[in-house]
Design a protein around this motif. Sequence first.
Motif, short mmCIF file in Angstrom:
data_model
loop_
_atom_site.label_atom_id
_atom_site.label_comp_id
_atom_site.label_asym_id
_atom_site.label_seq_id
_atom_site.Cartn_x
_atom_site.Cartn_y
_atom_site.Cartn_z
N ILE A 146 104.08 41.62 30.01
CA ILE A 146 103.36 40.46 29.51
C ILE A 146 103.26 39.41 30.63
CG2 ILE A 146 103.51 38.50 27.90
CD1 ILE A 146 104.83 40.44 25.90
N GLU A 147 102.07 38.87 30.78
CA GLU A 147 101.87 37.85 31.81
C GLU A 147 101.23 36.62 31.21
OE1 GLU A 147 99.47 39.52 34.87
OE2 GLU A 147 101.13 40.66 35.77
N GLY A 148 101.33 35.53 31.94
CA GLY A 148 100.60 34.32 31.58
C GLY A 148 101.14 33.57 30.38
N VAL A 149 102.45 33.71 30.10
CA VAL A 149 103.07 32.88 29.06
C VAL A 149 103.81 31.75 29.78
CG1 VAL A 149 104.72 32.79 27.18
CG2 VAL A 149 103.30 34.83 27.48
N PRO A 150 103.31 30.52 29.64
CA PRO A 150 103.92 29.41 30.38
C PRO A 150 105.40 29.22 30.00
CG PRO A 150 101.87 28.72 29.31
CD PRO A 150 102.21 30.07 28.78
N GLY A 151 106.25 29.05 30.99
CA GLY A 151 107.66 28.78 30.74
C GLY A 151 108.49 30.03 30.48
N ALA A 152 107.87 31.20 30.62
CA ALA A 152 108.64 32.43 30.39
C ALA A 152 108.26 33.49 31.42
CB ALA A 152 108.39 32.96 28.99
N ARG A 153 109.21 34.37 31.71
CA ARG A 153 108.88 35.49 32.60
C ARG A 153 109.43 36.77 32.00
NH1 ARG A 153 113.71 36.10 35.52
NH2 ARG A 153 115.03 34.40 34.84
N PRO B 197 107.43 49.98 23.94
CA PRO B 197 106.68 48.85 23.38
C PRO B 197 107.50 47.54 23.33
CG PRO B 197 107.37 50.35 21.64
CD PRO B 197 107.80 50.98 22.92
N ARG B 198 108.77 47.63 23.70
CA ARG B 198 109.63 46.42 23.63
C ARG B 198 109.68 45.72 25.00
NH1 ARG B 198 115.25 46.22 20.38
NH2 ARG B 198 113.69 46.23 18.74
N GLN B 199 109.53 44.40 24.97
CA GLN B 199 109.60 43.64 26.22
C GLN B 199 110.53 42.43 26.05
OE1 GLN B 199 106.11 42.96 28.45
NE2 GLN B 199 105.03 44.80 27.74
N TRP B 200 111.18 42.05 27.15
CA TRP B 200 112.13 40.93 27.15
C TRP B 200 111.59 39.80 28.01
CZ3 TRP B 200 113.52 45.90 26.44
CH2 TRP B 200 114.56 46.19 25.55
N LEU B 201 111.48 38.61 27.45
CA LEU B 201 111.02 37.45 28.22
C LEU B 201 112.15 36.42 28.29
CD1 LEU B 201 108.36 38.67 26.68
CD2 LEU B 201 107.31 36.56 27.46
N ALA B 202 112.48 35.98 29.50
CA ALA B 202 113.51 34.96 29.66
C ALA B 202 112.85 33.59 29.70
CB ALA B 202 114.29 35.21 30.94
N PHE B 203 113.50 32.62 29.04
CA PHE B 203 113.00 31.24 29.07
C PHE B 203 114.18 30.28 29.03
CE2 PHE B 203 113.54 30.02 24.58
CZ PHE B 203 113.74 31.26 23.99
N PRO B 204 113.98 29.04 29.50
CA PRO B 204 115.11 28.10 29.56
C PRO B 204 115.75 27.88 28.19
CG PRO B 204 113.26 27.24 30.80
CD PRO B 204 112.75 28.45 30.06
N ALA B 205 117.09 27.89 28.16
CA ALA B 205 117.82 27.82 26.89
C ALA B 205 117.47 26.57 26.08
CB ALA B 205 119.32 27.87 27.15
N ALA C 161 98.89 35.36 20.52
CA ALA C 161 97.45 35.10 20.70
C ALA C 161 96.78 36.22 21.52
CB ALA C 161 97.25 33.75 21.39
N ARG C 162 97.55 36.86 22.40
CA ARG C 162 96.90 37.81 23.30
C ARG C 162 97.45 39.24 23.23
NH1 ARG C 162 97.32 36.97 28.52
NH2 ARG C 162 99.05 35.54 28.45
N TYR C 163 98.56 39.41 22.50
CA TYR C 163 99.16 40.75 22.44
C TYR C 163 99.37 41.17 20.99
CZ TYR C 163 100.09 40.29 27.44
OH TYR C 163 99.95 40.14 28.79
N PRO C 164 99.35 42.48 20.73
CA PRO C 164 99.56 42.96 19.34
C PRO C 164 101.04 42.90 18.97
CG PRO C 164 99.24 44.83 20.83
CD PRO C 164 99.10 43.60 21.68
N LEU C 165 101.48 41.76 18.48
CA LEU C 165 102.88 41.51 18.20
C LEU C 165 103.29 42.11 16.85
CD1 LEU C 165 105.36 40.00 19.30
CD2 LEU C 165 104.54 37.95 18.15
N VAL C 166 104.34 42.95 16.85
CA VAL C 166 104.81 43.57 15.62
C VAL C 166 106.07 42.89 15.10
CG1 VAL C 166 105.68 45.72 14.60
CG2 VAL C 166 103.82 45.80 16.28
N ASP C 167 106.96 42.59 16.03
CA ASP C 167 108.24 41.99 15.63
C ASP C 167 108.80 41.21 16.81
OD1 ASP C 167 110.37 41.34 14.06
OD2 ASP C 167 111.20 43.36 13.93
#
Length: 341
Positions: free
Chosen positions: A266-273, A280-288, A301-307
């Motif tokens: 996943i790309e282009g999510v502000p504040g997360a990498r 199909p599972r992805q991990w995004l880190a963001f400030p606590a 908004a941009r990905y087919p989110l299931v859970d």
Amino acid sequence: MGGTDAADTEPLIEVAGVEKVFTVRRKVGRLRRARHQVRAVDGLTFQVPRGEMVGYIGPNGAGKSTTIKMLTGILTPSGGRLRVAGIDPSRERTRLARRIGVVFGQRTTLWWDLPLKDSYELVRRMYRVPAGAFRTNLDRCVELLDLAPLLDVPVRQLSLGQRMRGDIAAALLHDPEVLYLDEPTIGLDVISKAKVRAFLHEVNAERGTTVLLTTHDLTDIEQLCRRVMVIDHGRLVFDGDLAGLRAAADGERLLVVDLAAELPPIEGVPGARTIKVDGPRQWLAFPAADSAAPLVTAVAARYPLVDLSVREPDVETLIAELYAGGGAARVAPGGATRPAP
Ligand SMILES: Nc1ncnc2c1ncn2[C@@H]1O[C@H](COP(=O)(O)OP(=O)(O)OP(=O)(O)O)[C@@H](O)[C@H]1O
Ligand SMILES: [Mg+2]
């Protein structure tokens, strides 16, 4: 309650510059053995006032169990000063035993072949607990820890979670002022953990029992302890509240998302990498400190989110980050200095 050896204003647990060095013999080559020293605890200083419930955390081999063994008098410190309720634990272990309770999650203090209730009877005699107090304490433990169906079962037949509840009750029957718990929730399922936590909370709140709790489960700390001490390589590297620990560690949380398909990171999510992709599972880190809500919206908004789920960093991650980041400023005054990186 209340001690005769120390005024109530004095800290119940006092640890000042305490060290523990083990000498171990290691095999060198095929025949030779060399002596080798392990500094398990290295200049530890802290105090615990009466009635507090303190989390004591750190990675494997950090010196947590060694500290607890010194606080019970099982081990003698190699240096420094230690007092519990005004008593030097290793010099007056028997006198101290009446005033403390201990639970080692990794091994039982109960009699393996006896039914639980016989173990309790032995505890009563050992500590000469008055009949009335014993009855009251036992009834309360039986009720809150659901021990009624287990009282006639030999300890060796109990499941881990049942045995742990049995052990915790045994540690409290003589009304100790201090309770040391070394990993009381290790290996327990979610329901048993919740039961044990609720009970410990109640013991601390109602009886004012001072509790020192070692755990690898950050949820134990979050639900029970306002104060947390972090030990690493035998030294205190943090002493403060959990929010302070997160801030000191400059921690990140993880947003775990399950997508409808295997997709590139996943790309282009502000504040997360995105730090990990597994099918199909992805991990995004963001400030606590940030809210996860805008991230979820951006992903959905941009990905087919299931859970999705949000995960707190575990204790080991927090500690690793505490080292990597500049956590030194958070170390309590009087605490041990942070080891050189
Ligand atoms: N009796 C002993 N003899 C020699 N070394 C020991 C002894 N007990 C502990 N150690 C060493 O002291 C260090 C601290 O051990 P300790 O058991 O206190 O760690 P811990 O923080 O409780 O770890 P864990 O989370 O794995 O339970 C380790 O390096 C361990 O190998
Ligand atoms: Mg241990």
